[in-house]
Design a protein around this motif. Structure first.
Motif, PDB file in Angstrom:
ATOM      1  N   HIS A  34       0.842  -1.199   0.000  1.00  0.00           N
ATOM      2  CA  HIS A  34       0.000   0.000   0.000  1.00  0.00           C
ATOM      3  C   HIS A  34       0.882   1.256   0.000  1.00  0.00           C
ATOM      4  N   LEU A  35       1.907   1.246   0.847  1.00  0.00           N
ATOM      5  CA  LEU A  35       2.795   2.412   0.951  1.00  0.00           C
ATOM      6  C   LEU A  35       3.549   2.679  -0.356  1.00  0.00           C
ATOM      7  N   CYS A  36       3.884   1.606  -1.083  1.00  0.00           N
ATOM      8  CA  CYS A  36       4.615   1.776  -2.337  1.00  0.00           C
ATOM      9  C   CYS A  36       3.698   2.248  -3.458  1.00  0.00           C
ATOM     10  N   GLU A  37       2.432   1.794  -3.425  1.00  0.00           N
ATOM     11  CA  GLU A  37       1.552   2.021  -4.584  1.00  0.00           C
ATOM     12  C   GLU A  37       0.535   3.136  -4.414  1.00  0.00           C
ATOM     13  N   ARG A  38       0.154   3.443  -3.185  1.00  0.00           N
ATOM     14  CA  ARG A  38      -0.935   4.396  -2.976  1.00  0.00           C
ATOM     15  C   ARG A  38      -0.425   5.646  -2.266  1.00  0.00           C
ATOM     16  N   ASP A  39      -1.282   6.669  -2.243  1.00  0.00           N
ATOM     17  CA  ASP A  39      -0.863   7.933  -1.636  1.00  0.00           C
ATOM     18  C   ASP A  39      -1.588   8.250  -0.332  1.00  0.00           C
ATOM     19  N   GLY A  51       2.341   5.942  14.615  1.00  0.00           N
ATOM     20  CA  GLY A  51       2.768   6.876  13.584  1.00  0.00           C
ATOM     21  C   GLY A  51       1.870   6.757  12.365  1.00  0.00           C
ATOM     22  N   LEU A  52       1.862   7.820  11.541  1.00  0.00           N
ATOM     23  CA  LEU A  52       1.091   7.819  10.312  1.00  0.00           C
ATOM     24  C   LEU A  52       2.106   7.890   9.181  1.00  0.00           C
ATOM     25  N   GLY A  53       2.400   6.736   8.569  1.00  0.00           N
ATOM     26  CA  GLY A  53       3.557   6.630   7.694  1.00  0.00           C
ATOM     27  C   GLY A  53       3.261   6.803   6.214  1.00  0.00           C
ATOM     28  N   ALA A  54       4.251   7.359   5.502  1.00  0.00           N
ATOM     29  CA  ALA A  54       4.201   7.467   4.051  1.00  0.00           C
ATOM     30  C   ALA A  54       5.623   7.300   3.528  1.00  0.00           C
ATOM     31  N   ASP A  55       5.731   6.883   2.257  1.00  0.00           N
ATOM     32  CA  ASP A  55       7.025   6.762   1.595  1.00  0.00           C
ATOM     33  C   ASP A  55       7.680   8.148   1.566  1.00  0.00           C
ATOM     34  N   ALA A  56       8.791   8.288   2.293  1.00  0.00           N
ATOM     35  CA  ALA A  56       9.423   9.608   2.462  1.00  0.00           C
ATOM     36  C   ALA A  56      10.064  10.125   1.179  1.00  0.00           C
ATOM     37  N   THR A  57      10.130   9.280   0.136  1.00  0.00           N
ATOM     38  CA  THR A  57      10.775   9.730  -1.106  1.00  0.00           C
ATOM     39  C   THR A  57       9.763  10.261  -2.119  1.00  0.00           C
ATOM     40  N   ARG A  58       8.465  10.064  -1.872  1.00  0.00           N
ATOM     41  CA  ARG A  58       7.459  10.472  -2.862  1.00  0.00           C
ATOM     42  C   ARG A  58       6.608  11.626  -2.331  1.00  0.00           C
ATOM     43  N   ALA A  60       3.778  12.919  -3.398  1.00  0.00           N
ATOM     44  CA  ALA A  60       2.328  12.675  -3.348  1.00  0.00           C
ATOM     45  C   ALA A  60       1.980  11.901  -2.087  1.00  0.00           C
ATOM     46  N   SER A  61       2.821  10.956  -1.757  1.00  0.00           N
ATOM     47  CA  SER A  61       2.598  10.123  -0.595  1.00  0.00           C
ATOM     48  C   SER A  61       2.717  10.953   0.697  1.00  0.00           C
ATOM     49  N   VAL A  62       3.744  11.796   0.773  1.00  0.00           N
ATOM     50  CA  VAL A  62       3.960  12.610   1.971  1.00  0.00           C
ATOM     51  C   VAL A  62       2.841  13.648   2.134  1.00  0.00           C
ATOM     52  N   ARG A  63       2.380  14.190   1.017  1.00  0.00           N
ATOM     53  CA  ARG A  63       1.265  15.149   1.091  1.00  0.00           C
ATOM     54  C   ARG A  63       0.023  14.498   1.683  1.00  0.00           C
ATOM     55  N   GLY A  64      -0.111  13.192   1.445  1.00  0.00           N
ATOM     56  CA  GLY A  64      -1.241  12.442   2.000  1.00  0.00           C
ATOM     57  C   GLY A  64      -1.275  12.509   3.526  1.00  0.00           C
ATOM     58  N   ILE A  65      -0.111  12.595   4.154  1.00  0.00           N
ATOM     59  CA  ILE A  65      -0.049  12.697   5.622  1.00  0.00           C
ATOM     60  C   ILE A  65      -0.623  14.038   6.073  1.00  0.00           C
ATOM     61  N   TYR A  66      -0.138  15.119   5.457  1.00  0.00           N
ATOM     62  CA  TYR A  66      -0.590  16.457   5.856  1.00  0.00           C
ATOM     63  C   TYR A  66      -2.101  16.577   5.674  1.00  0.00           C
ATOM     64  N   ALA A  67      -2.615  15.965   4.588  1.00  0.00           N
ATOM     65  CA  ALA A  67      -4.052  16.040   4.316  1.00  0.00           C
ATOM     66  C   ALA A  67      -4.838  15.251   5.363  1.00  0.00           C
ATOM     67  N   ALA A  68      -4.410  14.029   5.668  1.00  0.00           N
ATOM     68  CA  ALA A  68      -5.162  13.189   6.603  1.00  0.00           C
ATOM     69  C   ALA A  68      -5.195  13.800   7.998  1.00  0.00           C
ATOM     70  N   LYS A  69      -4.099  14.454   8.390  1.00  0.00           N
ATOM     71  CA  LYS A  69      -3.983  14.969   9.757  1.00  0.00           C
ATOM     72  C   LYS A  69      -4.434  16.401   9.910  1.00  0.00           C
ATOM     73  N   ASN A  70      -4.592  17.107   8.767  1.00  0.00           N
ATOM     74  CA  ASN A  70      -4.818  18.554   8.838  1.00  0.00           C
ATOM     75  C   ASN A  70      -3.609  19.228   9.469  1.00  0.00           C
TER      76      ASN A  70
END
Ligand code: TXA
Ligand code: MG
Length: 419
Positions: A34-39, A51-58, A60-70
């Motif tokens: 999921h972490l490799c393929e989705r955002d 923790g609320l994790g995302a692929d630190a190299t992508r 789109a993925s990292v932006r998903g964290i800011y969006a989910a958490k506000n």
């Protein structure tokens, strides 16, 4: 999903190996793909908090964290690695700064985050560092977190998995409560052992600085060569708004339940035997906090969190206390708080002449500092869910060990502090 055995030893720091025979392996594998393929980010347990994790190299993925958490975009994220080889491959060919060697040997994997220089040609998504020239690196110690990072094959950017401003989650249920509908996957590893977030240090400056107190106490840091003179570079109370704090996250409102928290410092002699007569009067008065309940017919509930000094109900009056059943527990068909070492007792709040004035919720976190840290966020959340509009907390002396982190979080959560 049950608990995990944490393997220790120097090989763990170099190249961590995933146990593919573990019963949780399929779930971790699914989360890693999921972490490799989705955002959308994945929540996972570390020893400190979820923790609320995302692929630190992508990006789109990292932006998903800011969006989910506000989460405000200027608050950088910690980069979680599974081994030192992974960390080194993000330093642009440089070595890990020498200053960190004794800390790594002593505290990793564990609740310590160290600022690393972020190279010009960084492989990390720019959203991770929020424009800073450094990034915070941490090697968590649960094998679930390490396995997830290893299987993803990338470092995971991860803040605590709470909605911004709320207390950090120490159980999967807390994450679900805050982020249901915003994320798709939570790995449940049971309650976190430490209960407060990692200590954040900056060893790139001289003298080295403690940016956020956490799971490793300043007294422990000072025992390490080169760290004897580490300076505190954080404020416990509200930020003054004039100078930028060195850990940007420390300027935001944090760790706050909805209820009004009234904290008694350990140094407050008036509070040594429980809350003061003036506060007891306020607890009984219907006006204060009535706005929170919207409905005048709803009786106010007062929470008490006890630690080292206070005895049951801390000077308030009550009749027949019995174990409280929260919504979570009711669903489990069980009347113990799942995964917590304390019990919530509930009764009627009565005046000195026996008149019922509301409800009383009492939690004893025990006298051990580590146990207090472990249960703190959970207790604040639990009292919120049970409808407390006011919570009195018995503070502890913040000099040693994890107590500095406990009091830092409480001071930030508090609306009023009795000194
Ligand atoms: O225990 C923990 O640290 C948890 C678990 C999930 O690992 N994570 C966590 O992350 O607490 P977060 O995002 O809630 O807090 C990170 C803190 C913030 O205060 C942030 O400003 C600071 O670390 N930070 C991160 N990168 C930084 C950097 N490059 N420079 C200064 N401060 C940084
Ligand atoms: Mg946080």
């Amino acid at each position: 999903m049950g608990h995990f055995t944490v393997l220790q030893g120097p090989e763990r720091l170099e190249t961590f190996q995933v146990d593919t025979t573990h019963e949780a392996y399929p779930a971790i594998e699914e989360a890693a793909s999921h972490l490799c393929e989705r955002d959308t980010p994945v929540a996972f347990p570390t020893e400190t908090v979820y923790g609320l994790g995302a692929d630190a190299t992508r990006s789109a993925s990292v932006r998903g964290i800011y969006a989910a958490k506000n989460r405000p975009a200027d608050n950088p994220l910690i980069v979680h690695v599974s081994d030192l080889d992974m960390l080194k491959s993000y330093l642009g060919g440089d070595d890990i700064p020498k200053k960190y060697q004794p800390l790594i040997e002593r505290f990793w994997p564990g609740p310590l985050t160290m600022l690393m220089p972020n190279p010009e040609d960084s492989r990390l998504a720019p959203e991770v560092t929020a424009g800073l020239k450094s990034f915070g690196a941490r090697m968590p110690s649960t094998s679930l977190a390490l396995s997830l990072i290893k299987l993803t094959g990338r470092p995971l950017a991860a803040p605590s998995a709470n909605a911004s401003t709320k207390p950090s989650p120490t159980m999967a249920q807390h994450v679900k409560y805050d982020l249901d509908g915003r994320i798709e996957l939570i790995l449940d590893g049971g309650p976190c052992e430490v209960g407060v977030e990692s200590t954040v240090v900056d060893g790139l400056c001289d003298p080295p600085a403690l940016l956020r107190p956490g799971g490793i106490g300043i007294d422990e840091l000072r025992k390490c060569p080169g760290w004897e003179n580490v300076v505190k570079a954080y404020k416990d109370q509200g930020h003054d708004g004039k100078t930028a704090p060195r850990a940007p996250g420390m300027k935001y409102k944090h760790y706050s339940p909805t209820a009004r928290v009234i904290l008694y410092e350990a140094s407050c002699a008036d509070g040594s035997g429980g809350i003061t007569a003036a506060d007891a009067e306020r607890a009984l008065s219907p006006e204060d906090g009535a706005a929170d309940t919207c409905n005048a017919n709803v009786m106010r509930k007062v929470g008490v969190i006890r630690t080292k000094r206070w005895t049951q109900v801390a000077g308030l009056h009550s009749n027949q206390l019995s174990p409280a059943v929260s919504k979570e527990d009711a669903r489990d068909g069980d009347d113990q708080q799942p995964g917590t070492s304390y019990q919530v007792l509930q009764g009627e709040l009565v005046s000195a002449n026996g008149e019922v004035r509301g409800g009383l919720l009492d939690i004893d976190l025990g006298r051990e500092t580590r146990g207090i840290a472990q249960g703190l966020f959970s207790a604040l959340r639990e009292l919120d869910q049970l409808g407390a509009s006011m919570i009195f907390v018995d503070g502890i002396d913040d000099e040693l060990d994890i107590a500095g982190a406990v009091m830092n979080r409480l001071r930030k959560a508090a609306s009023e502090i009795r000194v």
